[in-house]
Design a protein around this motif. Structure first.
Motif, short mmCIF file in Angstrom:
data_model
loop_
_atom_site.label_atom_id
_atom_site.label_comp_id
_atom_site.label_asym_id
_atom_site.label_seq_id
_atom_site.Cartn_x
_atom_site.Cartn_y
_atom_site.Cartn_z
N ILE A 291 43.53 48.70 72.24
CA ILE A 291 44.29 47.51 71.84
C ILE A 291 44.69 46.72 73.08
CG2 ILE A 291 46.48 46.75 70.82
CD1 ILE A 291 46.16 49.09 68.80
N LEU A 292 45.15 47.46 74.12
CA LEU A 292 45.56 46.77 75.34
C LEU A 292 44.38 46.04 75.98
CD1 LEU A 292 47.92 49.48 76.87
CD2 LEU A 292 48.58 47.18 76.18
N GLN A 293 43.23 46.70 76.03
CA GLN A 293 42.06 46.07 76.64
C GLN A 293 41.69 44.81 75.89
OE1 GLN A 293 39.55 49.49 76.49
NE2 GLN A 293 39.90 50.04 78.63
N ASN A 294 41.84 44.88 74.58
CA ASN A 294 41.54 43.73 73.76
C ASN A 294 42.50 42.57 74.02
OD1 ASN A 294 41.00 42.26 71.22
ND2 ASN A 294 39.75 44.08 70.86
N LYS A 295 43.79 42.93 74.05
CA LYS A 295 44.81 41.89 74.20
C LYS A 295 44.80 41.29 75.61
CE LYS A 295 46.89 43.04 70.21
NZ LYS A 295 46.72 42.28 69.03
N VAL A 296 44.42 42.10 76.58
CA VAL A 296 44.50 41.63 77.95
C VAL A 296 43.56 40.44 78.17
CG1 VAL A 296 42.78 42.85 79.36
CG2 VAL A 296 45.14 42.71 80.13
N GLU A 297 42.51 40.39 77.40
CA GLU A 297 41.56 39.28 77.54
C GLU A 297 42.25 37.95 77.24
OE1 GLU A 297 38.84 39.57 79.05
OE2 GLU A 297 39.26 41.72 79.13
N THR A 298 43.08 37.94 76.21
CA THR A 298 43.80 36.71 75.86
C THR A 298 44.72 36.31 77.01
OG1 THR A 298 44.05 37.90 73.80
CG2 THR A 298 44.96 35.68 73.87
N HIS A 299 45.42 37.31 77.57
CA HIS A 299 46.35 37.00 78.66
C HIS A 299 45.60 36.50 79.89
CE1 HIS A 299 49.84 38.35 76.53
NE2 HIS A 299 49.27 39.52 76.27
N ARG A 300 44.44 37.06 80.12
CA ARG A 300 43.66 36.64 81.29
C ARG A 300 43.29 35.16 81.19
NH1 ARG A 300 41.98 40.85 84.66
NH2 ARG A 300 41.39 42.76 83.59
N THR A 301 43.03 34.70 79.97
CA THR A 301 42.70 33.27 79.86
C THR A 301 43.94 32.41 80.07
OG1 THR A 301 42.67 33.74 77.50
CG2 THR A 301 40.58 33.13 78.47
N SER A 302 45.11 32.93 79.69
CA SER A 302 46.32 32.13 79.90
C SER A 302 46.77 32.17 81.36
CB SER A 302 47.47 32.65 79.04
OG SER A 302 47.06 32.81 77.73
N TYR A 303 46.51 33.27 82.03
CA TYR A 303 46.94 33.42 83.44
C TYR A 303 45.74 33.80 84.31
CZ TYR A 303 51.51 34.09 81.12
OH TYR A 303 52.63 33.95 80.34
N PRO A 304 44.78 32.89 84.48
CA PRO A 304 43.55 33.29 85.18
C PRO A 304 43.82 33.69 86.64
CG PRO A 304 43.55 30.93 84.70
CD PRO A 304 44.77 31.49 84.07
N GLU A 305 44.94 33.25 87.18
CA GLU A 305 45.19 33.52 88.60
C GLU A 305 45.72 34.94 88.84
OE1 GLU A 305 47.12 31.88 86.61
OE2 GLU A 305 49.18 32.50 86.97
N LEU A 306 46.13 35.60 87.78
CA LEU A 306 46.81 36.90 87.97
C LEU A 306 45.83 38.05 88.19
CD1 LEU A 306 49.85 37.07 85.55
CD2 LEU A 306 49.81 36.72 88.01
N GLU A 307 46.19 38.90 89.13
CA GLU A 307 45.38 40.10 89.39
C GLU A 307 46.02 41.28 88.69
OE1 GLU A 307 44.03 41.82 93.30
OE2 GLU A 307 44.67 39.79 93.88
N LEU A 308 45.18 42.12 88.11
CA LEU A 308 45.71 43.29 87.40
C LEU A 308 45.11 44.54 88.04
CD1 LEU A 308 47.15 44.42 84.74
CD2 LEU A 308 44.90 44.25 83.69
N ASP A 309 45.96 45.39 88.57
CA ASP A 309 45.46 46.61 89.21
C ASP A 309 44.78 47.54 88.21
OD1 ASP A 309 46.05 46.14 91.79
OD2 ASP A 309 47.60 47.69 91.99
N ASP A 310 43.80 48.28 88.69
CA ASP A 310 43.19 49.32 87.84
C ASP A 310 44.26 50.33 87.47
OD1 ASP A 310 40.75 48.24 88.01
OD2 ASP A 310 39.99 49.61 89.56
N GLY A 311 44.17 50.86 86.31
CA GLY A 311 45.08 51.96 85.93
C GLY A 311 46.35 51.49 85.24
N ILE A 312 46.62 50.17 85.26
CA ILE A 312 47.87 49.70 84.64
C ILE A 312 47.81 49.84 83.12
CG2 ILE A 312 49.37 47.68 84.27
CD1 ILE A 312 49.55 48.91 87.04
N LEU A 313 46.68 49.48 82.56
CA LEU A 313 46.57 49.58 81.10
C LEU A 313 46.66 51.05 80.68
CD1 LEU A 313 43.85 46.94 80.19
CD2 LEU A 313 46.32 46.68 80.36
N GLU A 314 46.03 51.92 81.46
CA GLU A 314 46.09 53.36 81.16
C GLU A 314 47.54 53.83 81.23
OE1 GLU A 314 43.92 51.92 83.05
OE2 GLU A 314 41.92 52.61 82.46
#
Ligand SMILES: Nc1ncnc2c1ncn2[C@@H]1O[C@H](COP(=O)(O)OP(=O)(O)OP(=O)(O)O)[C@@H](O)[C@H]1O
Length: 458
Positions: A291-314
């Motif tokens: 679910i998180l992986q799915n939702k994160v895509e939407t957030h990435r389009t709203s905040y394209p500048e943001l970097e997300l470290d590996d392991g955060i969703l886990e």
């Protein structure tokens, strides 16, 4: 038999069958005719008629005979409203007296006036399927195909925020997409009650009944709400029976199984259970991550500048075990926060930003439990794991244990250091980082971590 006599029959029946049965089954009966030894009684629905005939016909006949000894049989028929309406219309049309133009008819309420709006993003496409919800999802899909009604009702239940409403809206939207002509009525049980009370108050019960009985698909969300509300339950029961009689699909959701809903009448419970009852289980790690992986895509389009470290969703999927709504809220907050402070999303920022959510959903796994499980897994003594020895065979399990403490408890790095023989927080940080790297590059470590996590969360 006269109307008065029929009234007296009913009074006598009230004494025999008791108030509850009377209100439900006897009061709605209307005497239509009694001729040639046969009494014809109108019933609201076929189901109703069958039940009354099976259960009360001897008794009714017995009481009626006290007034008309020629009676030998009682027939139950569904009142033909259409025929009566047609007859009334013909009478008006053939009326020879010229009439003034009829007053404009008050607008009749429609099913669409009663329907609650559908959330556009609650579709099957955005619903992530995992072990805990696969059966509910499959059943929902089947109903959404709109084929012949195979199970009626479909009863979906599960804890707060597990996707019941999402699935209901998905069914409704899919059905409407396939068959825009369908009369789909989705509303919450609370809205059902509100409409019912409003109809009673405005003396519009006929409209109310007509609307609910004319839909093709009725969907009632959070049905537990009507528990303890006697007249609403009663009306719901009749609506339900009328639709089942017409082979119309009903879909119901609740926060628990029908037999577990307190203050719900037995007859309602038993009707709710007669189709397919499926539950949405609490989410597991894999579903939360999906679910998180799915939702994160939407957030990435709203905040394209943001970097997300590996392991955060886990990390979030591990640590937030509550409902999906909480999980979604956490992700939204995290992206908004990171964007405001202009930082990348790493573990520190996540823990800062979501401290309250993480605390609230903490699973109470203790540092001691982690140390015990990890030392048993690697077959070393706890004293060696927390002691000063630097041998790889002790150091690696120690780092694994520190990593798990960081992931699965809310202890800070200095606290964890203290529990591991008074080590400095930078040592803990180094250990946690090392395991994060190995988790990606070393299959054995990844497997160990997974096994340990499962054992700790079991
Ligand atoms: N499997 C899933 N995939 C994607 N999103 C989901 C899933 N399960 C739940 N959600 C999301 O979680 C949120 C809560 O879901 P929903 O409102 O359907 O829960 P509910 O079971 O009806 O809860 P309640 O008991 O509070 O009525 C919604 O935003 C929904 O989209």
């Amino acid at each position: 038999m006269t109307t008065d006599e029929w009234g007296n029959v009913k009074k006598r029946l009230l004494k025999t069958v008791g108030q509850n049965n009377f209100t439900t089954w006897i009061d709605p009966l209307a005497l239509d005719a009694s001729e040639d030894g046969v009494a014809t009684i109108n019933v609201p629905t076929t189901f109703f008629g069958n039940y009354v005939s099976r259960t009360f016909s001897d008794l009714i006949l017995h009481e009626m005979k006290a007034f008309d000894s020629t009676l030998s049989r009682v027939n139950f028929t569904v009142a033909n409203r259409d025929r009566k309406i047609a007859a009334a219309r013909t009478a008006v049309e053939s009326d020879p007296v010229p009439r003034a133009a009829p007053a404009p008819k008050p607008k009749m309420a429609q099913a669409s006036d009663y329907a609650a709006p559908l959330e556009r993003r609650f579709t099957f496409d955005t619903f992530v399927v995992g072990k805990p919800n696969e059966l509910a999802h499959a059943a929902a899909r089947r109903v959404a195909e709109g084929g012949p009604v195979t199970f009626n009702p479909l009863f979906l239940y599960g804890g707060v925020g597990l996707g019941k409403t999402h699935l209901m809206h998905a069914i409704a939207q899919e059905l409407l997409q396939r068959r825009p002509d369908l009369n789909v009525l989705y509303l919450s049980a609370e809205q059902f009650m509100y409409r019912f009370v409003q109809a009673l108050r405005d003396r519009k019960m006929m409209d109310f009944k007509q609307i609910f009985r004319s839909v093709d698909i009725l969907m009632v969300d959070d049905v537990q709400f009507i528990a303890g509300k006697d007249s609403t339950q009663e009306e719901f029961f009749h609506t339900f029976n009328a639709l089942v009689d017409q082979n119309k699909q009903i879909i119901i959701s609740a926060d628990r199984a029908p037999h577990e809903i307190k203050d719900l009448e037995e007859r309602v419970k038993s009707r709710l259970q007669c189709g397919l009852v499926v539950d949405l289980h609490p989410t597991d790690y894999e579903l939360r991550l999906g679910i998180l992986q799915n939702k994160v895509e939407t957030h990435r389009t709203s905040y394209p500048e943001l970097e997300l470290d590996d392991g955060i969703l886990e990390f979030l999927a591990h640590r937030i075990s509550n409902n999906v709504r909480v999980l979604e809220g956490a992700l939204t907050r995290l992206f908004a926060f990171a964007s405001l402070v202009g930082r990348k999303i790493d573990l520190d920022l996540t823990q800062d930003c979501l401290a309250d959510v993480l605390r609230a959903s903490e699973r109470k796994i203790t540092v001691e439990e982690i140390q015990t499980k990890v030392s048993a897994h690697y077959n070393i003594r706890i004293s060696d794991m927390v002691g000063p020895k630097r041998l790889r065979s002790y150091a690696r399990p120690r780092q694994v244990a520190m990593y798990l403490c960081k992931q699965l408890t809310s202890r800070s790095l200095p606290e964890i250091g203290r529990r591991f023989g008074g080590r400095d927080h930078t040592t803990v940080m180094h250990g946690v980082k090392r395991i994060e790297e190995l988790r990606v590059s070393d299959g054995q470590i990844a497997e160990d971590l997974e096994l340990l996590r499962r054992a700790l969360e079991a």
